[in-house]
Design an enzyme around this catalytic site. Structure first.
Site, PDB file in Angstrom:
ATOM      1  N   ARG A  92       0.735  -1.441  -0.028  1.00  0.00           N
ATOM      2  CA  ARG A  92       0.070   0.080   0.097  1.00  0.00           C
ATOM      3  C   ARG A  92       1.027   1.364  -0.082  1.00  0.00           C
ATOM      4  O   ARG A  92       0.416   2.354  -0.595  1.00  0.00           O
ATOM      5  CB  ARG A  92      -0.800  -0.058   1.263  1.00  0.00           C
ATOM      6  N   ARG A 121      -8.830   1.161   4.766  1.00  0.00           N
ATOM      7  CA  ARG A 121      -7.847   2.149   4.572  1.00  0.00           C
ATOM      8  C   ARG A 121      -7.813   3.096   3.585  1.00  0.00           C
ATOM      9  O   ARG A 121      -6.926   2.771   2.584  1.00  0.00           O
ATOM     10  CB  ARG A 121      -6.664   1.484   4.766  1.00  0.00           C
ATOM     11  N   PRO A 122      -8.681   4.194   3.685  1.00  0.00           N
ATOM     12  CA  PRO A 122      -8.869   5.046   2.396  1.00  0.00           C
ATOM     13  C   PRO A 122      -7.639   5.858   2.212  1.00  0.00           C
ATOM     14  O   PRO A 122      -6.795   5.899   3.124  1.00  0.00           O
ATOM     15  CB  PRO A 122      -9.997   5.735   2.877  1.00  0.00           C
ATOM     16  N   VAL A 123      -7.457   6.335   0.933  1.00  0.00           N
ATOM     17  CA  VAL A 123      -6.218   7.539   0.618  1.00  0.00           C
ATOM     18  C   VAL A 123      -7.018   8.861   0.442  1.00  0.00           C
ATOM     19  O   VAL A 123      -6.409   9.648  -0.162  1.00  0.00           O
ATOM     20  CB  VAL A 123      -5.603   6.925  -0.259  1.00  0.00           C
ATOM     21  N   ASP A 124      -8.167   8.990   1.089  1.00  0.00           N
ATOM     22  CA  ASP A 124      -8.827  10.430   0.803  1.00  0.00           C
ATOM     23  C   ASP A 124      -8.093  11.570   1.049  1.00  0.00           C
ATOM     24  O   ASP A 124      -8.154  12.609   0.483  1.00  0.00           O
ATOM     25  CB  ASP A 124     -10.303  10.438   1.294  1.00  0.00           C
ATOM     26  N   ASP A 304       0.557  -0.571  15.507  1.00  0.00           N
ATOM     27  CA  ASP A 304       1.330  -1.720  14.937  1.00  0.00           C
ATOM     28  C   ASP A 304       1.951  -2.907  15.906  1.00  0.00           C
ATOM     29  O   ASP A 304       2.649  -3.827  15.736  1.00  0.00           O
ATOM     30  CB  ASP A 304       2.588  -0.978  14.177  1.00  0.00           C
ATOM     31  N   ARG A 396       7.537  -8.805   5.256  1.00  0.00           N
ATOM     32  CA  ARG A 396       7.356  -7.308   4.576  1.00  0.00           C
ATOM     33  C   ARG A 396       8.066  -6.466   5.591  1.00  0.00           C
ATOM     34  O   ARG A 396       8.431  -5.290   5.079  1.00  0.00           O
ATOM     35  CB  ARG A 396       6.051  -6.952   4.499  1.00  0.00           C
TER      36      ARG A 396
HETATM   37  C1  UD1 Z   1       0.993   4.134   8.654  1.00  0.00           C
HETATM   38  C2  UD1 Z   1       2.202   3.076   8.862  1.00  0.00           C
HETATM   39  C3  UD1 Z   1       1.281   1.694   9.491  1.00  0.00           C
HETATM   40  C4  UD1 Z   1       0.662   2.239  10.609  1.00  0.00           C
HETATM   41  C5  UD1 Z   1      -0.345   3.407  10.629  1.00  0.00           C
HETATM   42  C6  UD1 Z   1      -0.823   3.956  11.793  1.00  0.00           C
HETATM   43  C7  UD1 Z   1       3.326   3.316   6.905  1.00  0.00           C
HETATM   44  C8  UD1 Z   1       4.120   2.604   5.723  1.00  0.00           C
HETATM   45  N1  UD1 Z   1       2.684   2.450   7.484  1.00  0.00           N
HETATM   46  O1  UD1 Z   1      -0.015   3.606   8.027  1.00  0.00           O
HETATM   47  O2  UD1 Z   1       2.398   0.786   9.853  1.00  0.00           O
HETATM   48  O3  UD1 Z   1       0.065   1.155  11.245  1.00  0.00           O
HETATM   49  O4  UD1 Z   1       0.656   4.450   9.978  1.00  0.00           O
HETATM   50  O5  UD1 Z   1       0.296   4.599  12.732  1.00  0.00           O
HETATM   51  O6  UD1 Z   1       4.171   4.004   7.565  1.00  0.00           O
HETATM   52  N2  UD1 Z   1      -7.168   7.590   7.065  1.00  0.00           N
HETATM   53  C9  UD1 Z   1      -8.189   8.069   6.482  1.00  0.00           C
HETATM   54  N3  UD1 Z   1      -8.119   8.714   5.034  1.00  0.00           N
HETATM   55  C10 UD1 Z   1      -6.786   8.600   4.645  1.00  0.00           C
HETATM   56  C11 UD1 Z   1      -5.693   8.125   5.278  1.00  0.00           C
HETATM   57  C12 UD1 Z   1      -5.863   7.469   6.589  1.00  0.00           C
HETATM   58  O7  UD1 Z   1      -9.298   8.268   6.971  1.00  0.00           O
HETATM   59  O8  UD1 Z   1      -6.682   9.169   3.168  1.00  0.00           O
HETATM   60  C13 UD1 Z   1      -7.355   6.802   8.250  1.00  0.00           C
HETATM   61  C14 UD1 Z   1      -7.097   5.343   8.467  1.00  0.00           C
HETATM   62  O9  UD1 Z   1      -8.151   4.612   8.264  1.00  0.00           O
HETATM   63  C15 UD1 Z   1      -6.801   5.338   9.769  1.00  0.00           C
HETATM   64  C16 UD1 Z   1      -6.120   6.377  10.416  1.00  0.00           C
HETATM   65  O10 UD1 Z   1      -6.265   7.443   9.481  1.00  0.00           O
HETATM   66  O11 UD1 Z   1      -8.094   5.018  10.594  1.00  0.00           O
HETATM   67  C17 UD1 Z   1      -4.638   6.519  10.452  1.00  0.00           C
HETATM   68  O12 UD1 Z   1      -4.103   5.801   9.193  1.00  0.00           O
HETATM   69  P1  UD1 Z   1      -2.644   6.031   8.710  1.00  0.00           P
HETATM   70  O13 UD1 Z   1      -1.757   6.955   9.609  1.00  0.00           O
HETATM   71  O14 UD1 Z   1      -2.822   7.080   7.266  1.00  0.00           O
HETATM   72  O15 UD1 Z   1      -1.927   4.652   8.243  1.00  0.00           O
HETATM   73  P2  UD1 Z   1      -0.848   4.603   7.144  1.00  0.00           P
HETATM   74  O16 UD1 Z   1      -0.257   5.821   6.842  1.00  0.00           O
HETATM   75  O17 UD1 Z   1      -1.443   3.973   5.974  1.00  0.00           O
END
Ligand code: UD1
Length: 419
Positions: A92, A121-124, A304, A396
């Site tokens: 991802r 896990r959206p990317v919005d 994590d 990984r």
């Molecule tokens: C990163 C880490 C992952 C860790 C996580 C939380 C990396 C490569 N991965 O993942 O190991 O578990 O941080 O510490 O560094 N969210 C949204 N929209 C978005 C992005 C996130 O709603 O566009 C929400 C997610 O669903 C979640 C929260 O924000 O509830 C935190 O997620 P996020 O910090 O973005 O996790 P990652 O960056 O994917």
């Protein structure tokens, strides 16, 4: 399709060295795309996600020279701005190339990350942040396409702190016109590390590691040398392994200052914890105390390490409540722990763990990276053999996990399963 076989019941004792942080190295490697010039990145962990990111950079036309423990990357010759689905689906974090490619080349295409084992896990927030900087972002044929002639600095307020979202927008803002302010930014040490690397390249960033990060855009970045910070999740995993087996384990070349929530959890369970400048030692009694845990963004207890700490609490004296506040659905290890006889009930995003003095080895399956690490730990504390399949998830993010555990006295081996 290898699996790990852990024969539990050994008390772990000894010293292991922390690897470089995967979650710091991935954004740093993505950030090499932001400009021409040689970047030397050291303390590189030998884990599959890092290999995937290097493959992705290579596909984009970046020159990648791997040496022991470090890599020399030069993004002078980028010839593609597309991250293909084959790589995004296995990692991802490939989404991290979106911001840098867009900022430097005015265009980027990244396949939308597909189904992920850890809930939604959206990317919005990545997309909204880049739109705020002036990019046009659309979804075409399963790919995110972003383009902009030049990004313009803006104030962006994240709805929730997102680690890779903050990193993506931070990287893009380095080359934007004017000043960008990120509010409610994530403040994980990996973000500070990324900002340190970007500043060595000539970026102007203030406040990384706090909720407000200010970036003054510059026209271009140069090459730089950088040593990644140690992996706090890996460090915590070995400390928990030592603690739950009643052992004495030292992790060296780590950063105790990044581990406060984890170390106070260990102390509250009854573990003796000593900290030196770059090492942590745990010495545990035979049985630990139960306690309640909330996962939170940094500096809170890291999500994590939720599966690893759950394995530990399965063997603690008393009942613990673990509240997963960061990701919904990050409990896929629980049905596997049930197979090992653990007494866990789930109530929404809370898991109630009734500690017992015995769990038993069983065949189990890793559903994702951290769940897999939790199952390895459960295997260490269980009686008999635990066979963990799908360990490619664990590979990984954990460098040489069997060798490191074996050096502490664990009985663990790899079994090749013919497909
Ligand atoms: C990163 C880490 C992952 C860790 C996580 C939380 C990396 C490569 N991965 O993942 O190991 O578990 O941080 O510490 O560094 N969210 C949204 N929209 C978005 C992005 C996130 O709603 O566009 C929400 C997610 O669903 C979640 C929260 O924000 O509830 C935190 O997620 P996020 O910090 O973005 O996790 P990652 O960056 O994917």
């Amino acid at each position: 399709m290898d699996r790990l076989v852990v024969t539990g019941g050994q008390r772990l004792e000894g010293c292991v060295t922390a690897a470089g942080a995967k979650n710091a190295v991935l954004p740093v490697l993505a950030a090499t795309l932001l400009g021409a010039g040689e970047c030397v990145i050291s303390n590189l962990p030998q884990v599959r996600d890092v290999a995937t990111m290097l493959t992705l950079l290579g596909l984009l036309g970046v020159s990648v020279k791997r040496e022991t423990g470090r890599v020399i990357v030069d993004a002078t010759t980028v010839r593609s701005v597309e991250a293909p689905y084959d790589l995004v689906k296995v990692m991802r974090a490939s989404i991290l190339v979106l911001g840098p490619l867009l900022a430097r080349f005015g265009e980027a295409l990244v396949s939308l990350p597909g189904g992920c084992a850890i809930g939604q896990r959206p990317v919005d927030l990545h997309v909204d942040g880049l739109r705020k900087l002036g990019a046009t972002v659309s979804l075409q044929h399963g790919r995110i396409r972003a383009h902009a002639a030049r990004l313009e600095g803006q104030r962006i307020v994240f709805r929730v702190p997102t680690v890779t979202g903050t990193e993506n927008v931070l990287m893009a803002a380095c080359l934007a016109n004017g000043t960008t302010v990120l509010d409610n930014a994530a403040c994980e040490p990996e973000i500070t590390d990324l900002a340190d690397f970007l500043m060595k390249r000539g970026a102007r960033i203030h406040g990384a590691g706090s909720r407000r990060v200010v970036i003054e855009g510059v026209p271009s970045l140069r090459g730089a040398e950088h040593e990644a910070i140690p992996d706090r999740v890996e460090t915590g995993t070995y400390l928990f392994a030592g603690a739950m087996t009643g052992g004495r384990v030292e992790v060296n070349r780590c950063r105790p200052g990044h581990m406060n929530a984890v170390l106070s959890t260990l102390r509250n369970c009854g573990v003796e914890v000593s900290e030196a400048a770059c090492s942590i030692t745990v010495k545990a009694p035979r049985r630990l105390r139960a306690l309640d845990i909330h996962t939170l963004p940094y500096p809170g207890f890291p999500t994590d390490l939720q599966a690893p700490v759950m394995a530990l609490l399965c063997l603690a004296d008393g009942t613990s409540v673990i509240t997963e506040s960061v990701f919904e659905g990050r409990f896929l290890h629980i049905p596997e722990l049930w197979r090992m006889g653990a007494a866990i009930t789930v109530d929404g995003h809370r898991a109630i763990v009734k500690g017992s003095d015995r769990i038993s080895g069983a065949p189990v399956m890793a559903s994702d990276l951290r769940a897999g690490a939790g199952l390895v730990l459960a295997g260490l504390g269980a009686s008999g053999d635990t066979r963990i399949s799908r360990i490619y998830h664990v590979e990984r993010g954990y460098e040489h996990i069997e060798e490191k555990l074996r050096s502490l006295g664990a009985v663990i081996r790899r079994e090749h399963v013919p497909s």
